[in-house]
Write a protein that holds these residues in place. Sequence first.
Motif, PDB file in Angstrom:
ATOM      1  N   GLU A 152      -3.406   3.022  -4.040  1.00 38.94           N
ATOM      2  CA  GLU A 152      -2.653   3.101  -5.680  1.00 38.94           C
ATOM      3  C   GLU A 152      -3.297   1.851  -6.484  1.00 38.94           C
ATOM      4  O   GLU A 152      -3.842   0.587  -5.633  1.00 38.94           O
ATOM      5  CB  GLU A 152      -1.751   3.111  -5.883  1.00 38.94           C
ATOM      6  N   LYS A 153      -3.815   1.832  -7.368  1.00 39.74           N
ATOM      7  CA  LYS A 153      -4.142   0.100  -7.895  1.00 39.74           C
ATOM      8  C   LYS A 153      -3.281  -0.438  -8.910  1.00 39.74           C
ATOM      9  O   LYS A 153      -1.882  -0.426  -8.160  1.00 39.74           O
ATOM     10  CB  LYS A 153      -4.451   0.790  -9.810  1.00 39.74           C
ATOM     11  N   VAL A 154      -3.479  -1.827  -8.200  1.00 38.35           N
ATOM     12  CA  VAL A 154      -2.442  -3.501  -8.433  1.00 38.35           C
ATOM     13  C   VAL A 154      -2.808  -3.210  -9.867  1.00 38.35           C
ATOM     14  O   VAL A 154      -3.637  -3.212 -10.637  1.00 38.35           O
ATOM     15  CB  VAL A 154      -3.105  -4.389  -7.802  1.00 38.35           C
ATOM     16  N   GLU A 155      -1.106  -2.933 -10.470  1.00 40.31           N
ATOM     17  CA  GLU A 155      -1.579  -3.546 -11.810  1.00 40.31           C
ATOM     18  C   GLU A 155      -1.612  -4.510 -11.953  1.00 40.31           C
ATOM     19  O   GLU A 155      -1.681  -5.505 -11.314  1.00 40.31           O
ATOM     20  CB  GLU A 155       0.584  -3.533 -12.116  1.00 40.31           C
ATOM     21  N   LYS A 156      -2.518  -4.820 -13.639  1.00 45.40           N
ATOM     22  CA  LYS A 156      -3.028  -5.816 -14.387  1.00 45.40           C
ATOM     23  C   LYS A 156      -4.491  -6.207 -13.001  1.00 45.40           C
ATOM     24  O   LYS A 156      -4.136  -7.954 -13.313  1.00 45.40           O
ATOM     25  CB  LYS A 156      -1.937  -6.908 -14.508  1.00 45.40           C
TER      26      LYS A 156
END
Length: 648
Positions: free
Chosen positions: A563-567
């Motif tokens: 998953e993408k890492v937030e910010k």
Amino acid sequence: MEKNTFYITTPIYYPNDKLHIGHAFSTVMADSMCRYKRMRGYETYFLTGTDEHGQKIERAAKAVGKAPKQHVDDIAVGIKHLWKELMISNNDFIRTTEERHKKVVQKIFTHIYEQGDIYKSEYEGLYCTPCESFFAERQIGEGRVCPDCQRPVELVKEESYFFKMSRYQERLLKHIEDNPEFIQPISRRNEMINFIKSGLDDLCISRTTFSWGIPVPNNEKHVIYVWFDALTNYISALGYGTDNDDLYQKYWPADVHLMAKDIVRFHAVIWPTILMAAGLPLPKQIFGHGWLLLDTGKMSKSKGNVVDPLLLIEKYGVNSIRYFLLREIPAGADGYYSEEALVQRINMDLANDYGNLVSRTVAMVEKYFDAIVPAPICVGNYDNELLELAKTLPDEVANFMDKLDFSSALGAIWRLVGRANKYIDETMPWALAKDPEAKDRLGTVLYNLIESIRIVTVMITPVMPTLPGQIWKQLGINPTENENWTATSWGGTKPGQKVSKTQALFPRIDWKDMSNEMPKNSLPVSNEGSEVKVEISPLLTEEITIDDFAKLDLRVAEVITCEKVEKADKLLKLEVRIGEETRTIVAGVAKFYKPEEMVGKKVIVIANLKPVKLRGITSQGMILAASNGDDLELLSVTKDQLIGCRVK
Ligand code: MSP
């Protein structure tokens, strides 16, 4: 006493062309329902077939230069073949050109005629041949197209027999209002109530301008309207009105007539009023599911966007296709098809979540217990949560299946799959295996995992009928003890069973390899063909020894989730599996890979790198990639059996 029988029908299909994957939905759903009911101990009857008369078929046959009967004979063979390939377990396949059917249609026509509910008059109105449907002027807009399929309607003016449907309007309305389950889901029920309240006309039930149909008794100039003919299949197939009506006595009224939403009107209005006029009981439920849509709208031959189910079965296997259809179309609503979405479901739900759970668990039983399933004798942390879910889930799943809500049922089953995978991460069997004192605990963990897999597998049997056979073989389980829904109770796995790992149940599919036929804009952007200026950094001059190199523990690791890492634009958070162990790794590859492209990749990891915290996440390793600053490619291998191996 409650009747322990279950009768389900699908629409009977027009054999005017090959069926597409959207058509297969009703039949797969009815089949899964029937298999589920069999597991619950019901005596079931499952009917499907072909709707072979009418103007549409007559014209289609003419267009290919065949006699109508020859045309439908040829296509019916293909439809039967498709159902076989889709593992459809129907008890009967009725064709409306069969004598057994024609006789019953004529008998009902005569009965209703003799009691004064059919009269002869002249029909002047509009007709949609593709839908085989009559419309009054008030139902047609200015464009003079069919309100259902938007194709042009034809003006029809001919002598016809009429069924006094209007007489039954109030009785039908009352029946629908008194029986909330009669039309489902609720949105369809409301639509039908409004439709009936707007007023039912008498129904034209014969045609004279073509001849491909069942003749009206005593007036062969007329053929019976194809919907009056077709709907009657639901009882003609049971032998209604013949010397042998045992099936009719046993199974009628039907428990469910299943269909897509566009033909609910015929089933919820015309069919019940015919039955009322014939003095017969009404079916218990008419269920109108949604459509399978493409991004270009509903799949249909006229739009040229049909998907051939046989090709998909050949490419991806029958279990995966059935799973996708039932998972993707939410109860009563529409669902979307794309090959990419199908591949994603296979990779995420089947290969990754379920397939991995099975292969990791079986591998650990082989490795730590010589392939013999241990006894659960040492309860510990995390057991409660897993067992609680496994024990309560079967009722929840059954509840969804009883309502034909397979999408929610499968979603619920996958909660247990997810819970079991998490249980492996929490209990860390590989760590327990290093401690001789923890042998009983390790055995209990593995027993709980095998038992969870068994329960999941019993519950998905109705949807994926050939999967259990493969699983029981791996787990050393007796198939006959797992054929009924009662087998969903906790404790069916017997310690002492011998497991044996086989090849991957759902090999992961590389979407890039499969997507040649997809439109360019849905493919990941590639630099291929463009001129890229590569800046190569100078080679390092400082030498290292082989012992220095040996200090690096390089491993093949499989990406399980991503998953993408937030910010953080550049970072992806990966869960990778190295043998049985899972690790979290944060990698700066988000510019080059989408999370869904990462899942399933077998990458190379430096496994003994000191953990570091990146954006609050502890990264336990690093993945290897080749990069020139502008471009980047991960190093990877393709063989499943190399996962966990050292790279030297
Ligand atoms: N012959 C009639 C049914 C008579 S039943 C007494 C008929 N046949 S059909 O071949 O046109 O359609 C069969 C079923 O497939 C219908 O329920 C129809 O709505 C459904 N579907 C056709 N395209 C579909 C999708 N794209 N998605 C889901 N169901 C679809 O109608």
